[in-house]
Design an enzyme around this catalytic site. Structure first.
Site, PDB file in Angstrom:
ATOM      1  N   HIS A   1       0.861  -1.191   0.000  1.00 25.14           N
ATOM      2  CA  HIS A   1       0.000   0.000   0.000  1.00 25.14           C
ATOM      3  C   HIS A   1       0.897   1.240   0.000  1.00 25.14           C
ATOM      4  O   HIS A   1       1.908   1.282   0.705  1.00 25.14           O
ATOM      5  CB  HIS A   1      -0.894  -0.015   1.239  1.00 25.14           C
TER       6      HIS A   1
ATOM      7  N   ASP B   1       0.847   4.214   1.347  1.00 24.28           N
ATOM      8  CA  ASP B   1       1.150   4.812   2.648  1.00 24.28           C
ATOM      9  C   ASP B   1       2.096   3.914   3.451  1.00 24.28           C
ATOM     10  O   ASP B   1       3.025   4.384   4.112  1.00 24.28           O
ATOM     11  CB  ASP B   1      -0.135   5.053   3.448  1.00 24.28           C
ATOM     12  N   LYS B   2       1.859   2.606   3.400  1.00 23.89           N
ATOM     13  CA  LYS B   2       2.718   1.677   4.130  1.00 23.89           C
ATOM     14  C   LYS B   2       4.116   1.607   3.526  1.00 23.89           C
ATOM     15  O   LYS B   2       5.104   1.393   4.227  1.00 23.89           O
ATOM     16  CB  LYS B   2       2.079   0.291   4.151  1.00 23.89           C
TER      17      LYS B   2
ATOM     18  N   GLU C   1      10.286  11.782   7.092  1.00 25.74           N
ATOM     19  CA  GLU C   1       8.995  11.653   6.425  1.00 25.74           C
ATOM     20  C   GLU C   1       9.210  11.286   4.962  1.00 25.74           C
ATOM     21  O   GLU C   1      10.128  11.768   4.317  1.00 25.74           O
ATOM     22  CB  GLU C   1       8.207  12.969   6.507  1.00 25.74           C
TER      23      GLU C   1
ATOM     24  N   GLU D   1      14.095  16.042   9.533  1.00 28.13           N
ATOM     25  CA  GLU D   1      15.185  16.590  10.329  1.00 28.13           C
ATOM     26  C   GLU D   1      15.947  15.422  10.954  1.00 28.13           C
ATOM     27  O   GLU D   1      15.371  14.624  11.688  1.00 28.13           O
ATOM     28  CB  GLU D   1      14.656  17.509  11.432  1.00 28.13           C
TER      29      GLU D   1
ATOM     30  N   LYS E   1      -5.569  -4.719   0.619  1.00 29.06           N
ATOM     31  CA  LYS E   1      -6.240  -4.341   1.864  1.00 29.06           C
ATOM     32  C   LYS E   1      -7.104  -5.499   2.349  1.00 29.06           C
ATOM     33  O   LYS E   1      -7.528  -6.350   1.564  1.00 29.06           O
ATOM     34  CB  LYS E   1      -7.160  -3.129   1.657  1.00 29.06           C
TER      35      LYS E   1
ATOM     36  N   PHE F   1      -8.592  -4.304  -9.932  1.00 31.71           N
ATOM     37  CA  PHE F   1      -7.586  -3.609  -9.127  1.00 31.71           C
ATOM     38  C   PHE F   1      -6.219  -3.869  -9.767  1.00 31.71           C
ATOM     39  O   PHE F   1      -5.349  -4.499  -9.186  1.00 31.71           O
ATOM     40  CB  PHE F   1      -7.634  -4.121  -7.690  1.00 31.71           C
TER      41      PHE F   1
ATOM     42  N   ASP G   1      -2.294   5.712  -6.181  1.00 29.47           N
ATOM     43  CA  ASP G   1      -2.618   6.661  -5.117  1.00 29.47           C
ATOM     44  C   ASP G   1      -1.321   7.174  -4.516  1.00 29.47           C
ATOM     45  O   ASP G   1      -0.354   6.415  -4.348  1.00 29.47           O
ATOM     46  CB  ASP G   1      -3.459   5.961  -4.035  1.00 29.47           C
ATOM     47  N   ALA G   2      -1.263   8.441  -4.191  1.00 28.57           N
ATOM     48  CA  ALA G   2      -0.093   8.990  -3.523  1.00 28.57           C
ATOM     49  C   ALA G   2       0.022   8.408  -2.117  1.00 28.57           C
ATOM     50  O   ALA G   2      -0.978   8.070  -1.475  1.00 28.57           O
ATOM     51  CB  ALA G   2      -0.187  10.514  -3.460  1.00 28.57           C
TER      52      ALA G   2
ATOM     53  N   ARG H   1       0.045   7.999   7.672  1.00 25.32           N
ATOM     54  CA  ARG H   1      -1.357   8.181   7.296  1.00 25.32           C
ATOM     55  C   ARG H   1      -2.196   6.950   7.608  1.00 25.32           C
ATOM     56  O   ARG H   1      -3.375   6.891   7.274  1.00 25.32           O
ATOM     57  CB  ARG H   1      -1.464   8.538   5.807  1.00 25.32           C
ATOM     58  N   LYS H   2      -1.614   5.950   8.261  1.00 27.13           N
ATOM     59  CA  LYS H   2      -2.364   4.749   8.623  1.00 27.13           C
ATOM     60  C   LYS H   2      -2.214   4.481  10.126  1.00 27.13           C
ATOM     61  O   LYS H   2      -1.909   3.372  10.549  1.00 27.13           O
ATOM     62  CB  LYS H   2      -1.874   3.556   7.800  1.00 27.13           C
TER      63      LYS H   2
ATOM     64  N   LYS I   1      10.483   8.018  13.323  1.00 25.98           N
ATOM     65  CA  LYS I   1      10.809   8.792  14.524  1.00 25.98           C
ATOM     66  C   LYS I   1      11.691   7.969  15.456  1.00 25.98           C
ATOM     67  O   LYS I   1      11.372   6.817  15.762  1.00 25.98           O
ATOM     68  CB  LYS I   1       9.532   9.194  15.264  1.00 25.98           C
TER      69      LYS I   1
ATOM     70  N   LYS J   1      11.170  10.631  20.585  1.00 27.16           N
ATOM     71  CA  LYS J   1       9.834  11.145  20.281  1.00 27.16           C
ATOM     72  C   LYS J   1       8.811  10.297  21.039  1.00 27.16           C
ATOM     73  O   LYS J   1       8.621   9.114  20.741  1.00 27.16           O
ATOM     74  CB  LYS J   1       9.540  11.079  18.787  1.00 27.16           C
TER      75      LYS J   1
ATOM     76  N   ASP K   1       5.722  10.296  20.850  1.00 28.46           N
ATOM     77  CA  ASP K   1       4.684   9.756  19.967  1.00 28.46           C
ATOM     78  C   ASP K   1       4.890   8.262  19.780  1.00 28.46           C
ATOM     79  O   ASP K   1       3.922   7.489  19.727  1.00 28.46           O
ATOM     80  CB  ASP K   1       4.742  10.429  18.591  1.00 28.46           C
TER      81      ASP K   1
END
Length: 420
Positions: free
Chosen positions: A21, A23-24, A49, A62, A191, A256, A264-265, A270-271, A291, A295, A297
């Site tokens: 995918h 995003d992945k 990123e 960074e 998916k 598909f 798709d970008a 985003r997941k 990260k 961090k 997060d």
């Protein structure tokens, strides 16, 4: 007790995506870069990123480190490992463009984290309690941890089954490509989505399964459907959870072929619901991939999962959610919230006391306890960060169960899974 636990019948849905995918793919590239840096420099500060679209990967962020890595080579190697090895798949590791834009970590952020980290060679020095106290969080934010006794890995059943489907889909593709399986037409993007029926908070059956997989253009829809049922769904979903009323959708749009970054970008982070608990628990908002562990997060979310899993495994609750809040530059959490949804075997206040007694939630304490300054992150960037049984992750260890049980001084029994 929440309405979810009281309802005689309710349905809950979670999804997972394959490593192909878009995003992945970005998550894996960001974490591959992080891991490559940590091999050389465990003390590096990394916020990496990645974005991708047709024929292009952009890496930005960074990074402050003494390491040197060939970033373009890491990107291409990751894309190759995922399976984009042919331009006919819409994306190819050899021909895609790779652009990087990397700066150093803001000195204002660095000042808030610490000046007292030390290292000798590639080995991090054990920090004193005073140093642990002086090392602040790298940002403000709220992190969530969750566990329940629905599955052997103490995860909600919908996300657990969804991840197992996408892992199986990926494994079938790889075996087929190597000549050991029948689905050579599969491509990397895909998916899965699972809807589980609950009765009074207990999972009883699978109501709906959705699997969408990228494929070559020469195969017909009915063959894909039957193959996915035979080689992906049936080996994964326990038979007792399926019945004549279970609905199965395979590639419901009918086609598909165009997938991955061409379809798709993609973007790192985003997941976040796929990465965590499939929507069953709340989310603090922060993503993980790319990260370093300063961090919160990332590191505090891992710590919160570690705590929640050990609480449920120790039999203190059947279901628990934690929230931990931090301020940038401050070592100790601002708040700790515990919710057991009416399933606690001891008072929530007693669980909070045990957490404060047995878990160090200062950022440096988390890093030290879970040994997070290691290149262990790329495997987490697909198929979820929690409940993993295919890789050894320190936040999944049940090392605190004996002391938690001893701490309550009660005869609570080790938690058993409600449904397997």
């Amino acid at each position: 007790m929440t309405s979810f636990m009281r309802s005689p019948k309710t349905f809950f849905t979670s999804e997972s995506v394959t490593e192909g995918h878009p995003d992945k793919l970005c998550d894996q590239i960001s974490d591959a870069i992080l891991d490559a840096i940590l091999v050389q420099d465990p003390m590096a500060r990394v916020a990496c990123e990645t974005a991708t679209t047709t024929g292009l990967v952009l890496v930005a962020g960074e990074i402050t480190t003494s390491a040197w890595i060939d970033m373009s080579a890491v990107v291409r190697q990751t894309i190759e490992q995922v399976g984009y090895i042919n331009a006919d798949y819409g994306f190819d590791y050899r021909t895609c463009g790779v652009t990087t834009s990397i700066g150093k970590q803001s000195p204002d952020i660095d000042m808030g984290v610490s000046k007292s980290w030390e290292a000798k060679g590639d080995k991090v020095v054990q920090l004193s309690d005073d140093e642990l106290e002086r090392i602040g969080a790298g940002d403000q934010g709220m992190m969530i941890g969750f566990a329940c006794n629905e599955t052997p890995e103490f995860m909600p059943m919908p996300i657990s089954l969804s991840h197992k489907l996408t892992r199986q889909l990926s494994q079938v593709r790889r075996k087929s490509w190597s000549g050991q399986g029948p689905m050579t037409y599969l491509r990397p993007d895909g998916k899965a989505q699972v809807t589980v029926q609950y009765e009074h908070g207990v999972p009883t059956r699978v109501d709906t399964i959705v699997v969408s997989t990228q494929h070559a253009d020469y195969v017909d829809r009915e063959q894909i459907r039957q193959d996915v049922i035979d080689y992906v769904i049936k080996p994964v979903i326990p038979a007792h959870l399926l019945d004549d009323a279970t609905k199965i959708y395979v590639n419901p749009t009918g086609r598909f072929v165009t997938g991955g970054p061409m379809g798709d970008a993609g973007l790192t982070g985003r997941k976040i619901i796929v990465d965590t608990y499939g929507g069953m628990a709340r989310h603090g908002g922060g993503a993980f991939s790319g990260k370093d562990p300063t961090k919160v997060d990332r590191s505090a979310a891992y710590a919160a999962r570690h705590i929640a899993k050990n609480i449920v495994a120790a039999g203190l609750a059947d279901r628990v959610e934690l929230q931990i809040a931090y301020a940038i530059g401050v070592a100790r959490p601002l708040s700790l919230f515990v919710e057991t949804f009416g399933t606690g075997k001891v008072a929530d206040e007693e669980i909070v006391r045990l957490i404060n007694e047995h878990f160090d939630l200062r950022p440096a304490g988390i890093i030290q306890a879970l040994d997070l300054r290691r290149p262990i992150y790329q495997p987490t960037a697909a198929f979820g960060h929690f409940g993993r049984t295919d890789v050894a992750l320190p936040w999944e260890a049940l090392d605190k169960v004996p002391m938690l049980r001893k701490g309550v001084g009660a005869s609570v029994e080790t938690n058993e899974v409600v449904s397997q």
